[in-house]
Design a protein around this motif. Structure first.
Motif, PDB file in Angstrom:
ATOM      1  N   ALA A  91      -7.130 -52.003  60.670  1.00 39.37           N
ATOM      2  CA  ALA A  91      -7.430 -52.781  59.462  1.00 39.37           C
ATOM      3  C   ALA A  91      -6.206 -53.646  59.187  1.00 39.37           C
ATOM      4  O   ALA A  91      -5.074 -53.249  59.493  1.00 39.37           O
ATOM      5  CB  ALA A  91      -7.711 -51.871  58.266  1.00 39.37           C
ATOM      6  N   ALA A  92      -6.442 -54.824  58.644  1.00 45.44           N
ATOM      7  CA  ALA A  92      -5.328 -55.731  58.351  1.00 45.44           C
ATOM      8  C   ALA A  92      -5.692 -56.624  57.173  1.00 45.44           C
ATOM      9  O   ALA A  92      -6.873 -56.837  56.870  1.00 45.44           O
ATOM     10  CB  ALA A  92      -4.991 -56.576  59.582  1.00 45.44           C
ATOM     11  N   TRP A  93      -4.665 -57.165  56.545  1.00 42.73           N
ATOM     12  CA  TRP A  93      -4.842 -58.051  55.389  1.00 42.73           C
ATOM     13  C   TRP A  93      -3.723 -59.083  55.389  1.00 42.73           C
ATOM     14  O   TRP A  93      -2.572 -58.762  55.745  1.00 42.73           O
ATOM     15  CB  TRP A  93      -4.789 -57.236  54.103  1.00 42.73           C
ATOM     16  CG  TRP A  93      -4.891 -58.027  52.852  1.00 42.73           C
ATOM     17  CD1 TRP A  93      -6.028 -58.374  52.178  1.00 42.73           C
ATOM     18  CD2 TRP A  93      -3.801 -58.565  52.076  1.00 42.73           C
ATOM     19  NE1 TRP A  93      -5.722 -59.089  51.046  1.00 42.73           N
ATOM     20  CE2 TRP A  93      -4.350 -59.226  50.966  1.00 42.73           C
ATOM     21  CE3 TRP A  93      -2.416 -58.548  52.222  1.00 42.73           C
ATOM     22  CZ2 TRP A  93      -3.577 -59.869  50.010  1.00 42.73           C
ATOM     23  CZ3 TRP A  93      -1.639 -59.183  51.273  1.00 42.73           C
ATOM     24  CH2 TRP A  93      -2.227 -59.832  50.187  1.00 42.73           C
ATOM     25  N   ILE A  94      -4.082 -60.319  55.026  1.00 45.20           N
ATOM     26  CA  ILE A  94      -3.079 -61.366  54.809  1.00 45.20           C
ATOM     27  C   ILE A  94      -3.357 -62.029  53.462  1.00 45.20           C
ATOM     28  O   ILE A  94      -4.508 -62.075  53.013  1.00 45.20           O
ATOM     29  CB  ILE A  94      -3.065 -62.430  55.932  1.00 45.20           C
ATOM     30  CG1 ILE A  94      -4.381 -63.209  56.000  1.00 45.20           C
ATOM     31  CG2 ILE A  94      -2.708 -61.807  57.272  1.00 45.20           C
ATOM     32  CD1 ILE A  94      -4.356 -64.422  56.929  1.00 45.20           C
ATOM     33  N   PRO A  95      -2.321 -62.578  52.816  1.00 51.29           N
ATOM     34  CA  PRO A  95      -2.534 -63.302  51.564  1.00 51.29           C
ATOM     35  C   PRO A  95      -3.362 -64.566  51.793  1.00 51.29           C
ATOM     36  O   PRO A  95      -3.343 -65.158  52.879  1.00 51.29           O
ATOM     37  CB  PRO A  95      -1.122 -63.667  51.108  1.00 51.29           C
ATOM     38  CG  PRO A  95      -0.191 -62.824  51.894  1.00 51.29           C
ATOM     39  CD  PRO A  95      -0.901 -62.479  53.168  1.00 51.29           C
ATOM     40  N   GLN A  96      -4.055 -64.988  50.759  1.00 50.15           N
ATOM     41  CA  GLN A  96      -4.917 -66.166  50.830  1.00 50.15           C
ATOM     42  C   GLN A  96      -4.157 -67.404  51.307  1.00 50.15           C
ATOM     43  O   GLN A  96      -4.668 -68.204  52.080  1.00 50.15           O
ATOM     44  CB  GLN A  96      -5.558 -66.424  49.460  1.00 50.15           C
ATOM     45  CG  GLN A  96      -6.667 -67.444  49.480  1.00 50.15           C
ATOM     46  CD  GLN A  96      -7.885 -66.970  50.264  1.00 50.15           C
ATOM     47  OE1 GLN A  96      -8.252 -65.804  50.218  1.00 50.15           O
ATOM     48  NE2 GLN A  96      -8.513 -67.875  50.988  1.00 50.15           N
ATOM     49  N   ALA A  97      -2.915 -67.560  50.851  1.00 49.22           N
ATOM     50  CA  ALA A  97      -2.130 -68.742  51.231  1.00 49.22           C
ATOM     51  C   ALA A  97      -1.897 -68.805  52.736  1.00 49.22           C
ATOM     52  O   ALA A  97      -1.908 -69.893  53.326  1.00 49.22           O
ATOM     53  CB  ALA A  97      -0.791 -68.750  50.492  1.00 49.22           C
ATOM     54  N   LYS A  98      -1.697 -67.656  53.383  1.00 49.77           N
ATOM     55  CA  LYS A  98      -1.527 -67.646  54.841  1.00 49.77           C
ATOM     56  C   LYS A  98      -2.812 -68.087  55.530  1.00 49.77           C
ATOM     57  O   LYS A  98      -2.780 -68.836  56.497  1.00 49.77           O
ATOM     58  CB  LYS A  98      -1.122 -66.261  55.346  1.00 49.77           C
ATOM     59  CG  LYS A  98       0.341 -65.972  55.281  1.00 49.77           C
ATOM     60  CD  LYS A  98       0.670 -64.701  56.031  1.00 49.77           C
ATOM     61  CE  LYS A  98       2.153 -64.431  55.986  1.00 49.77           C
ATOM     62  NZ  LYS A  98       2.510 -63.171  56.666  1.00 49.77           N
ATOM     63  N   TRP A  99      -3.943 -67.593  55.038  1.00 47.46           N
ATOM     64  CA  TRP A  99      -5.232 -67.968  55.608  1.00 47.46           C
ATOM     65  C   TRP A  99      -5.464 -69.459  55.462  1.00 47.46           C
ATOM     66  O   TRP A  99      -5.867 -70.138  56.395  1.00 47.46           O
ATOM     67  CB  TRP A  99      -6.349 -67.169  54.944  1.00 47.46           C
ATOM     68  CG  TRP A  99      -7.718 -67.501  55.427  1.00 47.46           C
ATOM     69  CD1 TRP A  99      -8.687 -68.174  54.736  1.00 47.46           C
ATOM     70  CD2 TRP A  99      -8.288 -67.188  56.697  1.00 47.46           C
ATOM     71  NE1 TRP A  99      -9.822 -68.285  55.491  1.00 47.46           N
ATOM     72  CE2 TRP A  99      -9.605 -67.691  56.709  1.00 47.46           C
ATOM     73  CE3 TRP A  99      -7.832 -66.531  57.828  1.00 47.46           C
ATOM     74  CZ2 TRP A  99     -10.456 -67.554  57.807  1.00 47.46           C
ATOM     75  CZ3 TRP A  99      -8.676 -66.389  58.917  1.00 47.46           C
ATOM     76  CH2 TRP A  99      -9.968 -66.906  58.904  1.00 47.46           C
ATOM     77  N   GLU A 100      -5.207 -69.972  54.277  1.00 47.49           N
ATOM     78  CA  GLU A 100      -5.420 -71.396  54.017  1.00 47.49           C
ATOM     79  C   GLU A 100      -4.462 -72.277  54.811  1.00 47.49           C
ATOM     80  O   GLU A 100      -4.759 -73.437  55.075  1.00 47.49           O
ATOM     81  CB  GLU A 100      -5.316 -71.676  52.520  1.00 47.49           C
ATOM     82  CG  GLU A 100      -6.480 -71.071  51.750  1.00 47.49           C
ATOM     83  CD  GLU A 100      -6.317 -71.107  50.248  1.00 47.49           C
ATOM     84  OE1 GLU A 100      -5.284 -71.608  49.739  1.00 47.49           O
ATOM     85  OE2 GLU A 100      -7.234 -70.616  49.566  1.00 47.49           O
ATOM     86  N   GLY A 101      -3.323 -71.718  55.220  1.00 46.38           N
ATOM     87  CA  GLY A 101      -2.359 -72.468  56.019  1.00 46.38           C
ATOM     88  C   GLY A 101      -2.731 -72.575  57.491  1.00 46.38           C
ATOM     89  O   GLY A 101      -2.077 -73.301  58.247  1.00 46.38           O
ATOM     90  N   LEU A 102      -3.771 -71.857  57.908  1.00 44.42           N
ATOM     91  CA  LEU A 102      -4.212 -71.904  59.297  1.00 44.42           C
ATOM     92  C   LEU A 102      -5.220 -73.020  59.500  1.00 44.42           C
ATOM     93  O   LEU A 102      -6.077 -73.260  58.647  1.00 44.42           O
ATOM     94  CB  LEU A 102      -4.852 -70.573  59.700  1.00 44.42           C
ATOM     95  CG  LEU A 102      -3.949 -69.344  59.676  1.00 44.42           C
ATOM     96  CD1 LEU A 102      -4.769 -68.077  59.895  1.00 44.42           C
ATOM     97  CD2 LEU A 102      -2.840 -69.456  60.717  1.00 44.42           C
ATOM     98  N   SER A 103      -5.138 -73.682  60.630  1.00 47.29           N
ATOM     99  CA  SER A 103      -6.117 -74.718  60.962  1.00 47.29           C
ATOM    100  C   SER A 103      -7.443 -74.053  61.338  1.00 47.29           C
ATOM    101  O   SER A 103      -7.468 -72.867  61.684  1.00 47.29           O
ATOM    102  CB  SER A 103      -5.607 -75.566  62.129  1.00 47.29           C
ATOM    103  OG  SER A 103      -5.635 -74.801  63.324  1.00 47.29           O
ATOM    104  N   PRO A 104      -8.536 -74.805  61.315  1.00 40.92           N
ATOM    105  CA  PRO A 104      -9.815 -74.237  61.758  1.00 40.92           C
ATOM    106  C   PRO A 104      -9.743 -73.685  63.187  1.00 40.92           C
ATOM    107  O   PRO A 104     -10.317 -72.631  63.479  1.00 40.92           O
ATOM    108  CB  PRO A 104     -10.788 -75.420  61.668  1.00 40.92           C
ATOM    109  CG  PRO A 104     -10.210 -76.277  60.588  1.00 40.92           C
ATOM    110  CD  PRO A 104      -8.707 -76.156  60.754  1.00 40.92           C
ATOM    111  N   GLU A 105      -9.029 -74.351  64.063  1.00 40.10           N
ATOM    112  CA  GLU A 105      -8.881 -73.868  65.442  1.00 40.10           C
ATOM    113  C   GLU A 105      -8.120 -72.545  65.472  1.00 40.10           C
ATOM    114  O   GLU A 105      -8.485 -71.622  66.203  1.00 40.10           O
ATOM    115  CB  GLU A 105      -8.168 -74.915  66.310  1.00 40.10           C
ATOM    116  CG  GLU A 105      -7.891 -74.474  67.733  1.00 40.10           C
ATOM    117  CD  GLU A 105      -9.144 -74.199  68.575  1.00 40.10           C
ATOM    118  OE1 GLU A 105      -9.017 -73.471  69.573  1.00 40.10           O
ATOM    119  OE2 GLU A 105     -10.239 -74.698  68.229  1.00 40.10           O
ATOM    120  N   GLN A 106      -7.048 -72.429  64.688  1.00 39.08           N
ATOM    121  CA  GLN A 106      -6.275 -71.184  64.644  1.00 39.08           C
ATOM    122  C   GLN A 106      -7.124 -70.035  64.108  1.00 39.08           C
ATOM    123  O   GLN A 106      -6.993 -68.902  64.562  1.00 39.08           O
ATOM    124  CB  GLN A 106      -5.029 -71.364  63.780  1.00 39.08           C
ATOM    125  CG  GLN A 106      -3.977 -72.237  64.415  1.00 39.08           C
ATOM    126  CD  GLN A 106      -2.833 -72.514  63.466  1.00 39.08           C
ATOM    127  OE1 GLN A 106      -3.033 -72.826  62.290  1.00 39.08           O
ATOM    128  NE2 GLN A 106      -1.615 -72.396  63.983  1.00 39.08           N
TER     129      GLN A 106
END
Length: 191
Positions: A91-106
């Motif tokens: 199981a894993a979790w990242i903050p929303q800002a990290k997710w939003e910082g990823l490109s669609p390809e990433q």
């Protein structure tokens, strides 16, 4: 059955794209890659471990749905750690800002980061030492909080960024602390 380790370095060094393609073409295999390029082929989990893992992910996802602080991932998600290893925590979790910082390809491929929170759930095929090493690797790559859960021995090793490992036994509840504020897991349900 413990993970099978395969060193391909005498023959080939897989690029990130080649490793991703190898995983995509062989979805029945659970593959991870160490920072040195060694492949780990892991067996599927048994029913008890699968149920426990599902329960952990359910609780984490329900908390996150209410808190709206980030994104939760299951054991099928690959993460490309800063040291070059590709790992798939239970199981894993990242903050929303990290997710939003990823490109669609990433977002479509193995995520190029270390989760802020990771859980490894020990199954009968795992060794405590191997999972301690994996958790230490997450910590060294930036995981702010990690739980290594050993249901058989009713113990949890807690990993916090920049702090020594804390080993607790016979817990009833474990908390997400400042990384997952307000999250708690009734660990007694996992035993």
């Amino acid at each position: 059955m413990a993970a099978i380790l395969l060193d391909l370095s005498p023959v080939i060094c897989l690029s990130d794209d080649q490793f991703y393609d190898l995983c995509a073409k062989n979805p029945e295999l659970r593959l991870e890659r160490s920072a040195t390029g060694e492949l780990a082929i892991m067996s599927p989990t048994g029913g008890e471990t699968g149920k426990r893992n599902s329960d952990i992910n359910l609780e984490l996802a329900l908390w996150n749905r209410q808190a709206k602080l980030g994104v939760v991932f299951d054991s099928s998600t690959g993460f490309k750690l800063p040291n070059g290893a590709e790992r798939s925590p239970d199981a894993a979790w990242i903050p929303q800002a990290k997710w939003e910082g990823l490109s669609p390809e990433q977002r479509r491929r193995f995520l190029p980061l270390c989760p802020d929170f990771v859980v490894e759930l020990m199954s009968p095929s795992d060794t405590w030492e191997d999972l301690l090493n994996k958790m230490t690797e997450y910590q060294a790559n930036g995981a702010r909080l990690g739980w290594l859960i050993d249901p058989e021995n009713k113990r949890v090793a807690i990993f916090r960024l920049g702090k020594p490992i804390e080993l607790l036994e016979n817990l009833s509840v474990i908390y997400g602390e400042n990384v997952l504020p307000g999250f708690s897991l009734t660990i007694g349900n996992i035993w």
